[in-house]
Enzyme design. Sequence first.
Site, short mmCIF file in Angstrom:
data_model
loop_
_atom_site.label_atom_id
_atom_site.label_comp_id
_atom_site.label_asym_id
_atom_site.label_seq_id
_atom_site.Cartn_x
_atom_site.Cartn_y
_atom_site.Cartn_z
N GLU A 274 2.68 5.52 2.73
CA GLU A 274 2.74 6.75 2.04
C GLU A 274 1.43 7.49 1.91
OE1 GLU A 274 5.06 6.76 -1.37
OE2 GLU A 274 6.83 6.31 -0.50
C1 LIG Z 1 5.25 -2.17 6.27
C2 LIG Z 1 5.15 -0.53 6.51
C3 LIG Z 1 6.40 0.19 6.16
C4 LIG Z 1 6.32 1.19 6.70
N1 LIG Z 1 7.54 2.25 6.19
C5 LIG Z 1 7.44 3.47 7.09
C6 LIG Z 1 9.04 4.25 6.94
O1 LIG Z 1 9.74 3.75 6.55
N2 LIG Z 1 8.77 5.35 7.69
C7 LIG Z 1 7.48 5.86 8.19
O2 LIG Z 1 7.78 7.01 8.59
N3 LIG Z 1 6.28 5.30 8.24
C8 LIG Z 1 6.41 4.24 7.66
N4 LIG Z 1 5.21 3.40 7.86
C9 LIG Z 1 4.03 4.02 8.23
C10 LIG Z 1 2.71 4.12 7.39
O3 LIG Z 1 3.19 5.36 6.63
C11 LIG Z 1 1.54 4.28 8.04
O4 LIG Z 1 1.29 3.09 8.43
C12 LIG Z 1 0.48 4.99 7.39
O5 LIG Z 1 0.75 6.40 7.63
C13 LIG Z 1 -0.88 4.96 8.23
O6 LIG Z 1 -0.82 5.02 9.63
P1 LIG Z 1 -1.46 3.74 10.61
O7 LIG Z 1 -0.79 2.58 10.05
O8 LIG Z 1 -1.05 4.35 11.92
O9 LIG Z 1 -2.99 3.97 10.30
P2 LIG Z 1 -4.10 4.89 10.78
O10 LIG Z 1 -3.63 6.29 11.02
O11 LIG Z 1 -4.42 4.30 12.26
O12 LIG Z 1 -5.15 4.87 10.02
C14 LIG Z 1 -6.37 3.85 10.25
C15 LIG Z 1 -7.25 3.69 8.92
O13 LIG Z 1 -8.04 5.10 9.15
C16 LIG Z 1 -8.00 5.83 7.85
N5 LIG Z 1 -8.10 7.28 8.06
C17 LIG Z 1 -7.26 7.82 9.00
N6 LIG Z 1 -7.58 9.17 9.20
C18 LIG Z 1 -8.68 9.31 7.96
C19 LIG Z 1 -9.28 10.30 7.49
N7 LIG Z 1 -9.30 11.63 7.86
N8 LIG Z 1 -10.09 9.77 6.54
C20 LIG Z 1 -10.41 8.80 6.23
N9 LIG Z 1 -9.76 7.73 6.54
C21 LIG Z 1 -8.92 7.91 7.76
C22 LIG Z 1 -6.90 5.11 7.34
O14 LIG Z 1 -7.02 5.33 6.08
C23 LIG Z 1 -6.65 3.74 7.62
O15 LIG Z 1 -7.42 3.07 6.82
C24 LIG Z 1 5.15 2.16 7.30
C25 LIG Z 1 4.05 1.13 7.42
C26 LIG Z 1 4.09 -0.07 6.97
C27 LIG Z 1 2.75 -0.98 7.46
#
Ligand SMILES: Cc1cc2nc3c(=O)[nH]c(=O)nc-3n(C[C@H](O)[C@H](O)[C@H](O)COP(=O)(O)OP(=O)(O)OC[C@H]3O[C@@H](n4cnc5c(N)ncnc54)[C@H](O)[C@@H]3O)c2cc1C
Length: 853
Positions: free
Chosen positions: A523
């Site tokens: 989220e």
């Molecule tokens: C257990 C689990 C359950 C989930 N359930 C769902 C679900 O039901 N439905 C769904 O759609 N998604 C789901 N997600 C996805 C979740 O919402 C994403 O993992 C999340 O949005 C982050 O994306 P990413 O993991 O690709 O990280 P990335 O986007 O690759 O981010 C990597 C890091 O960079 C940072 N970052 C990125 N952009 C910026 C910025 N502009 N400024 C500062 N920092 C930044 C982030 O904070 C993070 O620390 C789930 C994820 C997990 C792990």
Amino acid sequence: MLGATLVILALIAAAWYVAKVGTIFTLAFIGAVVFLAYKRLPLIAFTVVFTLLLAAYTLLPWHAPPSGIWEGFLWLMLAALWLFNIRPLRKALISRPFLKAYMRLLPSMSQTEKEALEAGTVWWDGELFTGKPRFEKLLASKAPQLTPEEQAFLDGPCEELCRMYDDWDITHRRADMPPKIWDYLKSKGFFAMIIPKKYGGLEFSAYAHSCVLVKLSSRAGLLAATTAVPNSLGPAELLNHYGTEEQKNHYLPRLARGEEVPCFALTGPRAGSDAAALPDTGIVCRGMWQGREIVGLKLNFNKRYITLAPIATVVGLAFRMFDPDKLLGDREDIGITCALIPRNTPGLSIGRRHFPLNVPFQNGPLSGKDVFVPLDFIIGGTKMAGQGWRMLVEQLSVGRCISLPSNTTGGSKAGVFATGAYARIRRQFNMSVGKFEGVEAAIARMVGYTYTMDAARSVTAGAIDGGEKPSVPSAMLKYHVTEMGRQVANDAMDVHGGKGIQLGPRNYLGRGYQIIPVAITVEGANILTRSLIIFGQGAIRCHPFVLKEMNAARNPDRRQGVDEFDSALFGHIGFTISNAVRSFIMALTHARFTHVPEVGDTKRYYQHIVRFSASFALAVDVAMLTLGGYLKKKENLSARLGDVLSSMYLASMVLKHHENQGRPADDLPLVEWACRNQMYRAQEQLHDFLRNFPNRFLGGVLRLLIFPGGRSYFAPSDRLGRELADAVLNPTEVRDRLCRFVYRTLEPGNALGLLQEALVMAPSAETIEKRIRVDGVKTGKVTALDVPGQITQALAVGIISETEAASLREYDRKVMELIGVDDFETHEMAAGAQAPESQSSGDDFQVAPGQVA
Ligand SMILES: Cc1cc2nc3c(=O)[nH]c(=O)nc-3n(C[C@H](O)[C@H](O)[C@H](O)COP(=O)(O)OP(=O)(O)OC[C@H]3O[C@@H](n4cnc5c(N)ncnc54)[C@H](O)[C@@H]3O)c2cc1C
């Protein structure tokens, strides 16, 4: 108002008497400016006062010989002031040219972006941006309450579900919950808390929904995560708000009965944090559906990390919709759209699982290749095509206040409940470990954070029940509550030492610790939420003038636009001057004379929040004026401003929570610790913001206005920390109130119930132990090294009675059981193997993933 008028008249009279002395006139003038600005009186009041003072100064016969330049300057200023009061002139000379320059700087914004930005409501967050928050408003809002039906659900089905849950069996052996728990979750309506009663749901308040999650989370993160998802952003919520009647009538009763299990798929390998950049497509085209040719959508998508996906029967899917052949209208790129795709739709690939950090809740990838579906699979039908992002952002403002904050609070409450008792019964160096200052500090932090988290989640849930959709607070809660939860989990582990580390059926901390990064990531990952969202959204959404100025600049009716811009601009200028004055005066006086409601012992914290609100508002205006859009790129600066806002918000929630609970006097140390901690953080973050401000000169001026006497706020003292630790190292009412909703039933499978039982026995056991030590060990009458041996000898020499010996033996047995950990043969450790002394429910654990669906 009367008071203000009297003071103004007094100032004028004073000026009249002393007019012949220019310096005193100047002082009177400055006094009037300061007073009017502090009280935030309108420009016309300021102009009238200035006119009277200047007239008195110039016209009175006994005034000092005027200095021509000085007096001329003053009259010029007065003329300018009167001009500012004549709106048509002001608009022509100032607002219109200013608006033109402003429009050149303003980045363009699509309708979707605009709607997303305006999604949700502005609540207490807006007050904190004013520099003069009206606490009367916050205090007047109703305290959240559970209805008898909601309370019965917590005492009945929730309690029973917690009893049924066996963490080791589920997380280690099965990697899933047994069918009887899935059935129970579905049949008792755990997935239907937000579905209206008319569709067969429970229709719980936001507060009740939150309390259920707190309770489940106090038992197991997996249970809470599984329950949170169908009740948060996903098919049920989207259908409820945007679905067509047909969709609602079809899906909502089935979801309420648990016949359908939903998931919501937004994230993919290429679009994580930047979810709006999703590459998944839905092309409007003709195709065959159930033997007929229709206009539908051809979907291609690749999603991952989707909670409940492996067992979902209906997938909420976000994709970008295109209509290249213009079958629906003029637009080719329709935008982000949400649809519901049944699991059995040809082309949908679903069922495999991810493994989220040893807490195996159902989570996995899904994809689709040329999946053809009818247009009425779009949530809300074709009229909602392209509205997906707005729908998601709108609903996120509610869901994000509830799911993760409640789950993390529940976990932290359980952590405090367990750690307080464990630190009391675990002795080293002949003392409860909780009595060592270092441990005490960790426990105090756990208590203070948990109190803050509980206050934030319950007061904000109450606001939602009052009709708010607080989008900025949802980001603040998401970030800060989960970060505090992470700290509480760390502290709990540290205090438990090896007991927290050795996994097995007797470990009640390990999985809670492991699941923390999930709350941090989902989220809106935390770094992003802190750096980009909280302040970025807050600055535009909550600022009393910024959105008005932006909307005025974008108003296609130019005349009306100038009119609106003029009001906003001049309001904004007065607002900034007022905040500069208020900030300076309140910093000098430590806000001692700042008006706040009559709240008794906590009054000073209200005053400190008002002070920081003025300083924050001033810093925000100067930052936005000088850095403009560049502030978005300066993430560290935005993040610090977001922290200041969040600290004020959290401290306000603590104060309101204390009022909601009827101001229990015993809780005052917790309130003090929590507020002090938040306001200290606000001070530090604001100071760091100023130290890092790119324009050194302006940074210096702001420091002078905000911290004229340096930083004066201190973090909570050690003495206060001790009071907090004591409150949970003993079976007190404070402990009970703080840990409300924790699953603490005394039964063999619940370590928390057993810890509480031992904690209750601890005071009398310690008295007997002390007697054995003083009268036995120190005198040489008791020589045994182990506790059972010492009890036997002390009984034999008459230091303790038979009853005392029995109760001490019983206590020692319970303590040894509680501090015990598991050990395994190597073959027993393999996942899926039968654990020693497993508390398995006895169900067949050969369940294939997804079979439970
Ligand atoms: C257990 C689990 C359950 C989930 N359930 C769902 C679900 O039901 N439905 C769904 O759609 N998604 C789901 N997600 C996805 C979740 O919402 C994403 O993992 C999340 O949005 C982050 O994306 P990413 O993991 O690709 O990280 P990335 O986007 O690759 O981010 C990597 C890091 O960079 C940072 N970052 C990125 N952009 C910026 C910025 N502009 N400024 C500062 N920092 C930044 C982030 O904070 C993070 O620390 C789930 C994820 C997990 C792990």
